[in-house]
Design a protein around this motif. Structure first.
Motif, PDB file in Angstrom:
ATOM      1  N   ILE A 104       4.837 -18.205 -17.703  1.00  0.00           N
ATOM      2  CA  ILE A 104       4.862 -17.909 -16.399  1.00  0.00           C
ATOM      3  C   ILE A 104       3.365 -17.923 -15.965  1.00  0.00           C
ATOM      4  CG2 ILE A 104       5.268 -16.216 -14.585  1.00  0.00           C
ATOM      5  CD1 ILE A 104       7.410 -14.939 -16.408  1.00  0.00           C
ATOM      6  N   LEU A 105       3.280 -18.993 -14.972  1.00  0.00           N
ATOM      7  CA  LEU A 105       1.860 -19.306 -14.372  1.00  0.00           C
ATOM      8  C   LEU A 105       1.892 -18.629 -12.908  1.00  0.00           C
ATOM      9  CD1 LEU A 105       0.986 -22.616 -15.518  1.00  0.00           C
ATOM     10  CD2 LEU A 105       0.519 -20.696 -16.568  1.00  0.00           C
ATOM     11  N   ILE A 106       1.134 -17.749 -12.604  1.00  0.00           N
ATOM     12  CA  ILE A 106       0.924 -17.141 -11.374  1.00  0.00           C
ATOM     13  C   ILE A 106      -0.299 -17.632 -10.450  1.00  0.00           C
ATOM     14  CG2 ILE A 106       0.878 -14.889  -9.851  1.00  0.00           C
ATOM     15  CD1 ILE A 106       1.767 -13.381 -12.838  1.00  0.00           C
ATOM     16  N   ASP A 107      -0.018 -18.295  -9.510  1.00  0.00           N
ATOM     17  CA  ASP A 107      -0.797 -18.958  -8.462  1.00  0.00           C
ATOM     18  C   ASP A 107      -1.303 -17.668  -7.592  1.00  0.00           C
ATOM     19  OD1 ASP A 107      -2.719 -20.613  -7.079  1.00  0.00           O
ATOM     20  OD2 ASP A 107      -0.980 -21.374  -5.727  1.00  0.00           O
ATOM     21  N   CYS A 108      -2.445 -17.164  -7.721  1.00  0.00           N
ATOM     22  CA  CYS A 108      -3.090 -16.200  -6.824  1.00  0.00           C
ATOM     23  C   CYS A 108      -3.691 -16.600  -5.460  1.00  0.00           C
ATOM     24  CB  CYS A 108      -3.896 -15.299  -7.634  1.00  0.00           C
ATOM     25  SG  CYS A 108      -3.531 -14.589  -9.120  1.00  0.00           S
ATOM     26  N   PRO A 109      -3.672 -15.621  -4.684  1.00  0.00           N
ATOM     27  CA  PRO A 109      -4.228 -15.953  -3.201  1.00  0.00           C
ATOM     28  C   PRO A 109      -5.859 -15.868  -3.575  1.00  0.00           C
ATOM     29  CG  PRO A 109      -3.416 -13.605  -2.983  1.00  0.00           C
ATOM     30  CD  PRO A 109      -3.053 -14.322  -4.546  1.00  0.00           C
ATOM     31  N   PRO A 110      -6.530 -16.423  -2.443  1.00  0.00           N
ATOM     32  CA  PRO A 110      -8.063 -16.604  -2.694  1.00  0.00           C
ATOM     33  C   PRO A 110      -8.804 -14.995  -2.244  1.00  0.00           C
ATOM     34  CG  PRO A 110      -7.491 -17.672  -0.543  1.00  0.00           C
ATOM     35  CD  PRO A 110      -5.990 -17.117  -1.310  1.00  0.00           C
ATOM     36  N   SER A 111      -8.366 -14.009  -2.793  1.00  0.00           N
ATOM     37  CA  SER A 111      -8.731 -12.575  -2.661  1.00  0.00           C
ATOM     38  C   SER A 111      -8.633 -11.998  -3.483  1.00  0.00           C
ATOM     39  CB  SER A 111      -8.027 -12.322  -1.130  1.00  0.00           C
ATOM     40  OG  SER A 111      -7.760 -10.986  -1.477  1.00  0.00           O
ATOM     41  N   LEU A 112      -9.315 -10.647  -3.954  1.00  0.00           N
ATOM     42  CA  LEU A 112      -8.956  -9.809  -4.764  1.00  0.00           C
ATOM     43  C   LEU A 112      -8.005  -8.606  -4.226  1.00  0.00           C
ATOM     44  CD1 LEU A 112     -12.383  -9.625  -6.835  1.00  0.00           C
ATOM     45  CD2 LEU A 112     -10.445 -10.750  -7.437  1.00  0.00           C
ATOM     46  N   ASN A 113      -7.132  -9.008  -3.690  1.00  0.00           N
ATOM     47  CA  ASN A 113      -6.204  -7.857  -2.775  1.00  0.00           C
ATOM     48  C   ASN A 113      -5.135  -7.609  -3.952  1.00  0.00           C
ATOM     49  OD1 ASN A 113      -4.500  -9.964  -2.884  1.00  0.00           O
ATOM     50  ND2 ASN A 113      -4.313 -10.580  -0.839  1.00  0.00           N
ATOM     51  N   LEU A 114      -4.103  -6.792  -3.331  1.00  0.00           N
ATOM     52  CA  LEU A 114      -3.497  -6.096  -4.055  1.00  0.00           C
ATOM     53  C   LEU A 114      -2.407  -7.011  -4.657  1.00  0.00           C
ATOM     54  CD1 LEU A 114      -2.672  -3.245  -5.091  1.00  0.00           C
ATOM     55  CD2 LEU A 114      -1.571  -2.820  -2.621  1.00  0.00           C
ATOM     56  N   LEU A 115      -2.156  -8.056  -3.977  1.00  0.00           N
ATOM     57  CA  LEU A 115      -1.441  -9.481  -4.604  1.00  0.00           C
ATOM     58  C   LEU A 115      -1.916  -9.868  -6.025  1.00  0.00           C
ATOM     59  CD1 LEU A 115      -0.411 -11.295  -1.515  1.00  0.00           C
ATOM     60  CD2 LEU A 115       1.235  -9.976  -2.962  1.00  0.00           C
ATOM     61  N   THR A 116      -3.205 -10.102  -5.831  1.00  0.00           N
ATOM     62  CA  THR A 116      -4.156 -10.100  -7.228  1.00  0.00           C
ATOM     63  C   THR A 116      -3.877  -9.319  -8.128  1.00  0.00           C
ATOM     64  OG1 THR A 116      -5.446 -11.877  -5.870  1.00  0.00           O
ATOM     65  CG2 THR A 116      -6.268 -11.279  -7.938  1.00  0.00           C
ATOM     66  N   VAL A 117      -4.193  -8.189  -7.829  1.00  0.00           N
ATOM     67  CA  VAL A 117      -3.752  -7.014  -8.770  1.00  0.00           C
ATOM     68  C   VAL A 117      -2.591  -7.155  -9.323  1.00  0.00           C
ATOM     69  CG1 VAL A 117      -4.061  -4.441  -8.827  1.00  0.00           C
ATOM     70  CG2 VAL A 117      -5.831  -5.335  -7.592  1.00  0.00           C
ATOM     71  N   ASN A 118      -1.516  -6.924  -8.514  1.00  0.00           N
ATOM     72  CA  ASN A 118      -0.318  -7.255  -9.099  1.00  0.00           C
ATOM     73  C   ASN A 118      -0.128  -8.493 -10.276  1.00  0.00           C
ATOM     74  OD1 ASN A 118       2.501  -6.050  -7.832  1.00  0.00           O
ATOM     75  ND2 ASN A 118       0.890  -5.309  -6.561  1.00  0.00           N
ATOM     76  N   MET A 140       0.697  -1.233  -0.106  1.00  0.00           N
ATOM     77  CA  MET A 140      -0.135  -0.085   0.009  1.00  0.00           C
ATOM     78  C   MET A 140       0.885   1.328   0.084  1.00  0.00           C
ATOM     79  SD  MET A 140      -3.405  -0.640   0.418  1.00  0.00           S
ATOM     80  CE  MET A 140      -4.184  -2.316   0.997  1.00  0.00           C
ATOM     81  N   SER A 141       2.029   1.175   0.798  1.00  0.00           N
ATOM     82  CA  SER A 141       2.955   2.315   0.963  1.00  0.00           C
ATOM     83  C   SER A 141       3.752   2.592  -0.184  1.00  0.00           C
ATOM     84  CB  SER A 141       3.232   2.441   2.472  1.00  0.00           C
ATOM     85  OG  SER A 141       3.921   1.333   2.609  1.00  0.00           O
ATOM     86  N   THR A 142       3.644   1.759  -1.170  1.00  0.00           N
ATOM     87  CA  THR A 142       4.745   1.645  -2.159  1.00  0.00           C
ATOM     88  C   THR A 142       4.333   2.246  -3.713  1.00  0.00           C
ATOM     89  OG1 THR A 142       5.151  -0.549  -1.437  1.00  0.00           O
ATOM     90  CG2 THR A 142       6.300   0.215  -3.402  1.00  0.00           C
ATOM     91  N   GLU A 143       5.157   3.262  -3.951  1.00  0.00           N
ATOM     92  CA  GLU A 143       4.628   4.021  -5.214  1.00  0.00           C
ATOM     93  C   GLU A 143       4.055   3.230  -6.319  1.00  0.00           C
ATOM     94  OE1 GLU A 143       6.721   7.444  -8.042  1.00  0.00           O
ATOM     95  OE2 GLU A 143       7.870   6.671  -6.263  1.00  0.00           O
ATOM     96  N   ARG A 144       5.016   2.192  -6.780  1.00  0.00           N
ATOM     97  CA  ARG A 144       4.359   1.515  -7.967  1.00  0.00           C
ATOM     98  C   ARG A 144       3.821   0.255  -7.405  1.00  0.00           C
ATOM     99  NH1 ARG A 144       5.397   2.448 -13.060  1.00  0.00           N
ATOM    100  NH2 ARG A 144       5.879   0.166 -13.574  1.00  0.00           N
ATOM    101  N   ARG A 145       2.824   0.272  -6.404  1.00  0.00           N
ATOM    102  CA  ARG A 145       2.168  -0.719  -5.618  1.00  0.00           C
ATOM    103  C   ARG A 145       1.365  -1.972  -6.693  1.00  0.00           C
ATOM    104  NH1 ARG A 145      -0.981   3.360  -2.813  1.00  0.00           N
ATOM    105  NH2 ARG A 145      -2.649   3.763  -4.014  1.00  0.00           N
ATOM    106  N   SER A 146       0.916  -1.253  -7.581  1.00  0.00           N
ATOM    107  CA  SER A 146       0.373  -2.375  -8.578  1.00  0.00           C
ATOM    108  C   SER A 146       1.199  -3.046  -9.563  1.00  0.00           C
ATOM    109  CB  SER A 146      -0.777  -1.838  -9.265  1.00  0.00           C
ATOM    110  OG  SER A 146      -1.792  -1.071  -8.369  1.00  0.00           O
ATOM    111  N   PHE A 147       2.458  -2.429  -9.594  1.00  0.00           N
ATOM    112  CA  PHE A 147       3.084  -2.898 -10.733  1.00  0.00           C
ATOM    113  C   PHE A 147       4.394  -3.499 -10.348  1.00  0.00           C
ATOM    114  CE2 PHE A 147       0.926   0.613 -12.579  1.00  0.00           C
ATOM    115  CZ  PHE A 147       0.669   0.306 -13.973  1.00  0.00           C
ATOM    116  N   LEU A 148       4.622  -3.884  -9.142  1.00  0.00           N
ATOM    117  CA  LEU A 148       5.730  -4.610  -8.397  1.00  0.00           C
ATOM    118  C   LEU A 148       6.012  -5.932  -9.367  1.00  0.00           C
ATOM    119  CD1 LEU A 148       5.679  -3.456  -4.832  1.00  0.00           C
ATOM    120  CD2 LEU A 148       6.979  -2.160  -6.683  1.00  0.00           C
ATOM    121  N   LEU A 149       5.173  -6.761  -9.355  1.00  0.00           N
ATOM    122  CA  LEU A 149       5.220  -8.060 -10.291  1.00  0.00           C
ATOM    123  C   LEU A 149       5.673  -7.826 -11.535  1.00  0.00           C
ATOM    124  CD1 LEU A 149       5.791 -11.064  -9.412  1.00  0.00           C
ATOM    125  CD2 LEU A 149       3.162 -11.248  -9.888  1.00  0.00           C
TER     126      LEU A 149
END
Ligand code: ADP
Ligand code: MG
Length: 270
Positions: free
Chosen positions: A133-147, A107-116
């Protein structure tokens, strides 16, 4: 693998569904193994703090030195976080429970959605000559999934054959639309794959009918049957293709990989 598929760099697919237990991790592991069996070079990025994809691919928790967390939030080069697996052509960036705080820290990172996105575009990745590249997402629509969605070319959605499954998909599609509008206009839906399908169960058939009516060609022809060998394989730290190569589950994931490859070949030929 032939270059037309690769184009410029690997094809990046996020395996996402905000519901837990629908077969994201199982599909990531076994689709990756099946693509590798067909000769593709595949990297799995474990983006779930539970680290089940890492475990299922045989990475002992003690061997997870640098992880997805470091790739996102540490000053760590991508080649430092990639581990080999027992399967040829199949690599993994492992995750540990460390990743559970990443969502907040991002959240506090500038390019928070673009890090991955940025991490997976490091030129050093070229040396791995990856096809997928296959990305296994967490069970949530959080910032990790957005990344994951911002970094990907497409989203593959496992759909468990149960009540209300499609409602979850509508919500997921909204997130995909939002990501398209803000950060990744080219993001496509790779497809929806029916998981834990039981042909003798009316509910499974009903869900399939509804999914095909509503989503049409987005639904893969291949269905993944409920198969006990699929659920046993992770406790042996193997894909189902290694654990029981002739099982219905292994055959289904092979078919899914072939369907995916055929689609990409057709696109590449245009
Ligand atoms: P998610 O990653 O979406 O939370 P998982 O892939 O971990 O879901 O699957 C949830 C559970 O269902 C796991 O215990 C897994 O072994 C089991 N499972 C997944 N696919 C199948 C299948 N085709 N047949 C039998 N069990 C399955
Ligand atoms: Mg999972």
């Amino acid at each position: 693998m032939s270059d037309p598929i690769r184009g410029r760099g690997p094809k990046i697919i996020s395996i996402a569904n905000q519901k837990g237990g629908v077969g994201k991790t199982t599909t990531t592991i076994n689709l990756a193994a099946a693509l590798a069996e067909q000769g593709a070079r595949v990297l799995v990025v474990d983006l779930d703090p539970q680290g089940n994809a890492s475990t299922g691919l045989g990475i002992d928790p003690d061997d997870r030195g640098l992880t997805t967390y470091d790739l996102l939030l540490g000053d760590v080069a991508v080649e430092e976080v990639i581990l080999r697996t027992e399967t040829e052509n199949l690599l993994v960036v492992p995750a540990t429970v460390d990743l559970s705080s990443a969502d907040i820290e991002l959240m506090s990172t500038e390019r928070r959605s673009f890090l991955l996105h940025d991490a997976l575009r490091q030129p050093a990745l070229d040396a791995f000559r990856l096809d997928y590249i296959l990305i296994d997402c967490p069970p949530s629509l959080n910032l990790l999934t957005v990344n994951a969605m911002v970094s990907a070319h497409s989203v593959l959605i496992p759909l468990q054959s149960e009540f209300f499954a499609l409602e979850g998909v509508s919500q997921l599609m909204l997130t995909v639309r939002e990501v398209r509008q803000t950060a990744n206009p080219g993001l496509r839906i790779e497809g929806v794959v029916l998981t834990m399908f039981d042909a003798r169960n009316n509910l499974s058939q009903q869900v399939e009918e509804d999914a095909r009516d509503n989503l049409g060609d987005l639904v893969f022809q291949t269905k993944i049957p409920r198969n006990v060998r699929v659920s046993e394989a992770p406790s042996f730290a193997q894909s189902v293709l290694d654990y029981d190569s002739g099982s219905k589950g292994a055959e289904a994931y092979r078919a899914l990989a072939k369907e995916l490859l055929a689609k990409h070949m057709a696109v590449a030929a245009h």
